[in-house]
Design a protein around this motif. Structure first.
Motif, mmCIF file in Angstrom:
data_model
loop_
_atom_site.group_PDB
_atom_site.id
_atom_site.type_symbol
_atom_site.label_atom_id
_atom_site.label_comp_id
_atom_site.label_asym_id
_atom_site.label_seq_id
_atom_site.Cartn_x
_atom_site.Cartn_y
_atom_site.Cartn_z
ATOM 1 N N ALA A 6 0.830 -1.208 0.000
ATOM 2 C CA ALA A 6 0.000 0.000 0.000
ATOM 3 C C ALA A 6 0.865 1.258 0.000
ATOM 4 O O ALA A 6 0.547 2.250 -0.677
ATOM 5 N N SER B 127 2.213 1.709 -3.520
ATOM 6 C CA SER B 127 1.158 2.207 -4.413
ATOM 7 C C SER B 127 0.917 3.693 -4.205
ATOM 8 O O SER B 127 0.706 4.443 -5.178
ATOM 9 N N GLU B 128 0.942 4.122 -2.971
ATOM 10 C CA GLU B 128 0.774 5.544 -2.682
ATOM 11 C C GLU B 128 1.904 6.357 -3.298
ATOM 12 O O GLU B 128 1.690 7.453 -3.843
ATOM 13 N N LEU C 114 -15.048 4.823 -3.151
ATOM 14 C CA LEU C 114 -14.202 3.774 -3.705
ATOM 15 C C LEU C 114 -13.035 4.304 -4.518
ATOM 16 O O LEU C 114 -12.105 3.536 -4.799
ATOM 17 N N ASP C 115 -13.086 5.563 -4.928
ATOM 18 C CA ASP C 115 -12.104 6.070 -5.874
ATOM 19 C C ASP C 115 -10.652 5.920 -5.393
ATOM 20 O O ASP C 115 -9.818 5.364 -6.121
ATOM 21 N N PRO C 116 -10.273 6.376 -4.188
ATOM 22 C CA PRO C 116 -8.861 6.250 -3.802
ATOM 23 C C PRO C 116 -8.400 4.804 -3.680
ATOM 24 O O PRO C 116 -7.264 4.471 -4.049
ATOM 25 N N TYR C 117 -9.284 3.920 -3.186
ATOM 26 C CA TYR C 117 -8.890 2.519 -3.033
ATOM 27 C C TYR C 117 -8.757 1.815 -4.381
ATOM 28 O O TYR C 117 -7.856 0.986 -4.578
ATOM 29 N N LEU C 118 -9.649 2.162 -5.305
ATOM 30 C CA LEU C 118 -9.593 1.533 -6.627
ATOM 31 C C LEU C 118 -8.329 1.934 -7.376
ATOM 32 O O LEU C 118 -7.693 1.096 -8.033
ATOM 33 N N LYS C 119 -7.947 3.191 -7.274
ATOM 34 C CA LYS C 119 -6.732 3.638 -7.963
ATOM 35 C C LYS C 119 -5.499 2.942 -7.415
ATOM 36 O O LYS C 119 -4.641 2.457 -8.174
ATOM 37 N N ARG C 120 -5.382 2.880 -6.111
ATOM 38 C CA ARG C 120 -4.197 2.247 -5.503
ATOM 39 C C ARG C 120 -4.167 0.744 -5.760
ATOM 40 O O ARG C 120 -3.096 0.169 -5.987
ATOM 41 N N ALA C 121 -5.335 0.117 -5.734
ATOM 42 C CA ALA C 121 -5.383 -1.312 -6.010
ATOM 43 C C ALA C 121 -5.012 -1.601 -7.466
ATOM 44 O O ALA C 121 -4.327 -2.594 -7.758
ATOM 45 N N SER C 122 -5.450 -0.744 -8.383
ATOM 46 C CA SER C 122 -5.119 -0.944 -9.796
ATOM 47 C C SER C 122 -3.621 -0.779 -10.032
ATOM 48 O O SER C 122 -3.003 -1.578 -10.754
#
Length: 289
Positions: A198, A201-202, A221-229
């Motif tokens: 994590a 990713s950040e 969901l936007d910040p989590y989706l970007k970092r997960a992608s």
């Protein structure tokens, strides 16, 4: 009538152990008996029989005293010892891999016993995390130094540069990196591995600049989706690197560019879908009546 005299009985020899016991008892009880006789003497004053006062207690350690400073310095010395041992063990990874053998060889290189790696209670995973933290710091310094250069690139190209820079740091250990990934996947190490992923990713998302803050999905969901992608793309590229036999790992760079392009297309499609609504559809069909 005179009675005949009784024959004298032979004296028995007293065992030496009894004699020693009686002497030791007399020695131990002599001071006590003398003290009692001295104190029961009417001519002895009460002050002479009084016990001496106990010695004063040492003062309690105040905050910030030398003892606390010594404990702080001990902790600092322990952290310095761990740092030296990990740095020396990292040089032994090409020969021993991410194993206890590398930690023992690093301890010997530092002039310590091979068992001194006991200061690292979690074993080789600490060496893996130490190397990953070094790579993250090197990536952060590289991005800071190339800030003006990256500002002139498009968002997806910034992400490619940041990921390639991070992957280049793994090239010297590509042959042994599967061991490191196996250690990270252990259940006991998984929470730390997820936290490190994590953080990476950040860092990669921050390299994309303020343009990457555009909302693509609902705000929850936007910040989590970007970092997960980003984590999924980088993880796939890291696994591809382990089987890449091309010179200079050029195939990995091609794979990374392809995956980031797919990620960009998905982001553009999501942004277009956010602008789509029934009212917009009616506005498009109204002129066709």
């Amino acid at each position: 009538v005179t009675r005949p005299a009784m024959p004298a009985l032979p004296r028995r020899a007293i065992p030496l152990s009894w004699a020693r016991l009686s002497i030791s008892r007399s020695v131990r009880t002599a001071p006590l008996s003398l003290a009692r006789a001295f104190c029961t003497n009417p001519s002895t004053s009460a002050e002479a029989c009084a016990l001496p006062p106990p010695p004063p207690r040492p003062p309690l350690t105040e905050p910030g005293s030398a003892e606390e400073d010594g404990s702080d310095s001990a902790e600092e010395s322990d952290s310095g010892l761990r740092e030296r041992l990990l740095a020396a063990a990292l040089k032994e990874v090409p020969q021993h891999g991410w194993t206890v053998g590398a930690l023992s060889a690093g301890a010997v290189a530092c002039g310590m016993a091979p068992t001194a790696h006991g200061v690292l209670p979690r074993g080789p995973i600490e060496l893996v995390r130490y190397f990953s933290a070094q790579c993250d710091e090197a990536l952060r310094a590289e991005l800071e130094a190339r800030r003006e250069e990256l500002a002139q690139l498009e968002v997806h190209n910034r992400l490619i540069v940041a990921m390639e820079t991070r992957l280049n740091l793994l090239h010297p250990h590509a042959a042994t990196w599967p061991q490191a990934l196996a250690l990270r996947a252990l259940p006991s190490n998984l929470p730390d591995s997820l936290a490190d992923g994590a953080a990476l990713s950040e860092l990669l998302l921050s390299a994309c600049g303020a343009e990457a803050d555009v909302q693509l999905v609902p705000a929850v969901l936007d910040p989590y989706l970007k970092r997960a992608s980003i984590a999924a793309v980088y993880g796939a590229a890291e696994l591809y690197l382990l089987t890449d036999q091309s010179p200079g790992f050029t195939d990995t760079s091609t794979f990374l560019e392809r995956e980031v392009a797919a990620l960009q297309h998905a982001a553009n499609a999501s942004a277009a879908m956010r602008g789509f609504s029934p009212s917009a559809l009616l506005a498009m069909l109204a002129p066709r009546k």
